[in-house]
Design a protein around this motif. Structure first.
Motif, mmCIF file in Angstrom:
data_model
loop_
_atom_site.group_PDB
_atom_site.id
_atom_site.type_symbol
_atom_site.label_atom_id
_atom_site.label_comp_id
_atom_site.label_asym_id
_atom_site.label_seq_id
_atom_site.Cartn_x
_atom_site.Cartn_y
_atom_site.Cartn_z
ATOM 1 N N LEU A 261 0.804 -1.228 0.000
ATOM 2 C CA LEU A 261 0.000 0.000 0.000
ATOM 3 C C LEU A 261 0.837 1.278 0.000
ATOM 4 O O LEU A 261 0.515 2.206 -0.745
ATOM 5 N N PRO A 262 1.911 1.387 0.797
ATOM 6 C CA PRO A 262 2.702 2.626 0.729
ATOM 7 C C PRO A 262 3.292 2.876 -0.650
ATOM 8 O O PRO A 262 3.427 4.025 -1.070
ATOM 9 N N ILE A 263 3.645 1.824 -1.356
ATOM 10 C CA ILE A 263 4.214 1.989 -2.693
ATOM 11 C C ILE A 263 3.127 2.372 -3.689
ATOM 12 O O ILE A 263 3.321 3.231 -4.545
ATOM 13 N N MET A 264 1.957 1.745 -3.564
ATOM 14 C CA MET A 264 0.896 1.975 -4.545
ATOM 15 C C MET A 264 0.276 3.359 -4.418
ATOM 16 O O MET A 264 -0.085 3.972 -5.424
ATOM 17 N N TRP A 265 0.129 3.873 -3.196
ATOM 18 C CA TRP A 265 -0.627 5.112 -3.017
ATOM 19 C C TRP A 265 0.200 6.319 -2.614
ATOM 20 O O TRP A 265 -0.345 7.367 -2.296
ATOM 21 N N SER A 266 1.507 6.212 -2.618
ATOM 22 C CA SER A 266 2.302 7.367 -2.204
ATOM 23 C C SER A 266 2.517 8.305 -3.386
ATOM 24 O O SER A 266 2.780 7.867 -4.499
ATOM 25 N N PRO A 267 2.411 9.605 -3.135
ATOM 26 C CA PRO A 267 2.761 10.568 -4.193
ATOM 27 C C PRO A 267 4.240 10.453 -4.536
ATOM 28 O O PRO A 267 5.014 9.848 -3.801
ATOM 29 N N THR A 268 4.622 11.049 -5.624
ATOM 30 C CA THR A 268 5.995 10.887 -6.114
ATOM 31 C C THR A 268 7.055 11.477 -5.202
ATOM 32 O O THR A 268 8.230 11.184 -5.363
ATOM 33 N N GLN B 138 6.917 11.327 -1.704
ATOM 34 C CA GLN B 138 6.948 10.720 -0.378
ATOM 35 C C GLN B 138 7.685 9.383 -0.399
ATOM 36 O O GLN B 138 7.980 8.829 -1.450
ATOM 37 N N SER B 139 7.949 8.878 0.803
ATOM 38 C CA SER B 139 8.641 7.589 0.892
ATOM 39 C C SER B 139 7.743 6.488 0.351
ATOM 40 O O SER B 139 6.524 6.526 0.485
ATOM 41 N N GLY B 140 8.345 5.513 -0.265
ATOM 42 C CA GLY B 140 7.610 4.440 -0.917
ATOM 43 C C GLY B 140 7.615 4.611 -2.415
ATOM 44 O O GLY B 140 7.718 3.645 -3.159
ATOM 45 N N ALA B 141 7.510 5.839 -2.885
ATOM 46 C CA ALA B 141 7.497 6.092 -4.328
ATOM 47 C C ALA B 141 8.882 5.890 -4.925
ATOM 48 O O ALA B 141 9.002 5.524 -6.104
ATOM 49 N N ASP B 142 9.938 6.151 -4.149
ATOM 50 C CA ASP B 142 11.287 6.005 -4.686
ATOM 51 C C ASP B 142 11.618 4.553 -5.021
ATOM 52 O O ASP B 142 12.473 4.277 -5.851
ATOM 53 N N VAL B 143 10.918 3.607 -4.394
ATOM 54 C CA VAL B 143 11.152 2.196 -4.678
ATOM 55 C C VAL B 143 10.698 1.859 -6.094
ATOM 56 O O VAL B 143 11.317 1.052 -6.788
ATOM 57 N N MET B 144 9.618 2.482 -6.562
ATOM 58 C CA MET B 144 9.069 2.164 -7.874
ATOM 59 C C MET B 144 9.637 3.023 -8.984
ATOM 60 O O MET B 144 9.347 2.791 -10.155
ATOM 61 N N SER B 145 10.438 4.024 -8.659
ATOM 62 C CA SER B 145 11.011 4.858 -9.729
ATOM 63 C C SER B 145 12.131 4.101 -10.422
ATOM 64 O O SER B 145 12.800 3.258 -9.827
ATOM 65 N N ALA B 146 12.326 4.403 -11.686
ATOM 66 C CA ALA B 146 13.385 3.756 -12.457
ATOM 67 C C ALA B 146 14.747 4.198 -11.959
ATOM 68 O O ALA B 146 14.930 5.310 -11.475
ATOM 69 N N LEU B 147 15.713 3.301 -12.046
ATOM 70 C CA LEU B 147 17.070 3.642 -11.643
ATOM 71 C C LEU B 147 17.678 4.599 -12.664
ATOM 72 O O LEU B 147 17.494 4.424 -13.869
ATOM 73 N N PRO B 148 18.407 5.608 -12.187
ATOM 74 C CA PRO B 148 19.012 6.558 -13.143
ATOM 75 C C PRO B 148 20.148 5.885 -13.915
ATOM 76 O O PRO B 148 20.890 5.087 -13.366
ATOM 77 N N HIS B 149 20.245 6.224 -15.194
ATOM 78 C CA HIS B 149 21.313 5.683 -16.028
ATOM 79 C C HIS B 149 22.546 6.572 -15.910
ATOM 80 O O HIS B 149 22.458 7.778 -15.876
#
Length: 94
Positions: free
Chosen positions: A73-80, A82-93
């Motif tokens: 839930l923290p990953i699915m509903w967190s704004p970009t 807040q904590s939790g959203a950084d897990v789903m962001s793409a890794l920087p190249h």
């Protein structure tokens, strides 16, 4: 699809395999119980054994699904931001 998505899919596949093995264990136990009691004489008896074995597994399945869902839930509903959203962001190249 990011690496986190692939890891999540692999984890779900493993969970599905584990759930299937445990479900087979409960169904096998119900089959043995009915056969040892001499109650495995018709398709109706087989159906009853399958239902009995499956019903014993519903509560652990629901508990497992709820634990996974509440953990995500923290990953699915967190704004970009807040904590939790950084897990789903793409890794920087680099």
């Amino acid at each position: 699809m990011s690496i986190a998505v692939w890891v999540g899919l692999i984890a779900l596949a493993g969970l599905d395999a584990e759930t299937g093995v445990v479900m087979l264990l409960y169904l096998d136990h119900a089959w043995d119980k009915f056969r040892d009691a001499g109650r495995m004489n018709s398709m109706s008896d087989l159906h009853t054994a399958v239902v009995e074995g499956a019903v014993q597994r519903i509560r652990p399945k629901v508990m497992t699904i709820c634990a996974i869902l509440f953990g995500l839930l923290p990953i699915m509903w967190s704004p970009t931001t807040q904590s939790g959203a950084d897990v789903m962001s793409a890794l920087p190249h680099r």
